[in-house]
Motif scaffolding. Structure first.
Motif, PDB file in Angstrom:
ATOM      1  N   ALA A  26      10.866  -7.701  16.513  1.00 17.53           N
ATOM      2  CA  ALA A  26      10.429  -6.659  15.577  1.00 17.53           C
ATOM      3  C   ALA A  26      11.617  -5.861  15.067  1.00 17.53           C
ATOM      4  O   ALA A  26      11.694  -5.530  13.874  1.00 17.53           O
ATOM      5  N   LEU A  27      12.574  -5.562  15.916  1.00 18.11           N
ATOM      6  CA  LEU A  27      13.769  -4.829  15.502  1.00 18.11           C
ATOM      7  C   LEU A  27      14.612  -5.650  14.532  1.00 18.11           C
ATOM      8  O   LEU A  27      15.176  -5.127  13.564  1.00 18.11           O
ATOM      9  N   VAL A  41       9.685  -7.884  25.851  1.00 24.72           N
ATOM     10  CA  VAL A  41      11.069  -7.579  25.466  1.00 24.72           C
ATOM     11  C   VAL A  41      11.456  -8.421  24.250  1.00 24.72           C
ATOM     12  O   VAL A  41      12.093  -7.937  23.315  1.00 24.72           O
ATOM     13  N   HIS A  42      11.052  -9.694  24.256  1.00 27.37           N
ATOM     14  CA  HIS A  42      11.367 -10.581  23.140  1.00 27.37           C
ATOM     15  C   HIS A  42      10.642 -10.137  21.865  1.00 27.37           C
ATOM     16  O   HIS A  42      11.197 -10.193  20.767  1.00 27.37           O
ATOM     17  N   LEU A  43       9.376  -9.678  22.016  1.00 28.47           N
ATOM     18  CA  LEU A  43       8.626  -9.195  20.860  1.00 28.47           C
ATOM     19  C   LEU A  43       9.281  -7.964  20.260  1.00 28.47           C
ATOM     20  O   LEU A  43       9.389  -7.830  19.031  1.00 28.47           O
TER      21      LEU A  43
END
Length: 180
Positions: A10-11, A4-6
């Motif tokens: 990225a967003l 979720v953190h990745l």
């Protein structure tokens, strides 16, 4: 890091690269004035000798570079009927449908000057245009131009074939019709 953190990271990176000023870049219309260059133009002139990437730079021969075969003549007739006959007519007399509706008539292919003209002359006219005729360089590839030239020569020959070149039976038939 968790998936979720990745994804969130990225967003954030993708959003940081999206700036509206990239979409709102200044632009100039062709030939518009600008302070961009010292001459006040918005664009530079091409360097002398610049060649378009699709220019055909191969040398153009003075005579037909292909053997004149039935296949070549049929291709020439097909291309002639598509591109040339609207003005020149199907027989090369310069009485095509466009001319019948008021467009200026092109010269007949059957006049002495054009019967004596080189093959290269017809090829060059197809390529570059002449008078009211515009260039067909972008519409008719070089091989088809030569096929059209061969067909034009066939049209010319159809009216001015030397009697001595005819077979004996056709000459006899012509002689019989001349006596009547």
């Amino acid at each position: 890091m968790r998936p979720v953190h990745l994804l969130a990271f990225a967003l954030m990176l993708a959003a940081a690269g999206c700036k509206q000023d990239m979409a709102d870049m200044p632009r100039y219309d062709p030939l518009a004035k600008s302070d961009q260059f010292a001459n006040g133009a918005s664009a530079r002139q091409p360097v002398a000798g610049t060649v378009a990437r699709d220019d055909d730079l191969s040398p153009v021969p003075d005579k037909m570079p292909y053997p004149v075969t039935m296949k070549l003549l049929k291709r020439g007739q097909e291309r002639f009927n598509i591109f040339c006959s609207p003005c020149h007519g199907r027989t090369g007399d310069g009485d095509g449908t466009v001319v019948q509706r008021g467009f200026p008539a092109p010269p007949t292919y059957h006049q002495d000057a054009l019967r004596k003209a080189s093959d290269r002359h017809f090829y060059d006219v197809i390529t570059n245009g002449y008078g009211a005729m515009y260039s067909y360089a972008a519409r008719v590839p070089p091989a088809d131009r030569w096929a059209i030239v061969a067909y034009i020569r066939t049209l010319q020959y159809s009216r001015y074939a030397p009697v001595a070149a005819l077979p004996e039976e056709l000459r006899a038939k012509l002689d019989g019709e001349a006596m009547q």
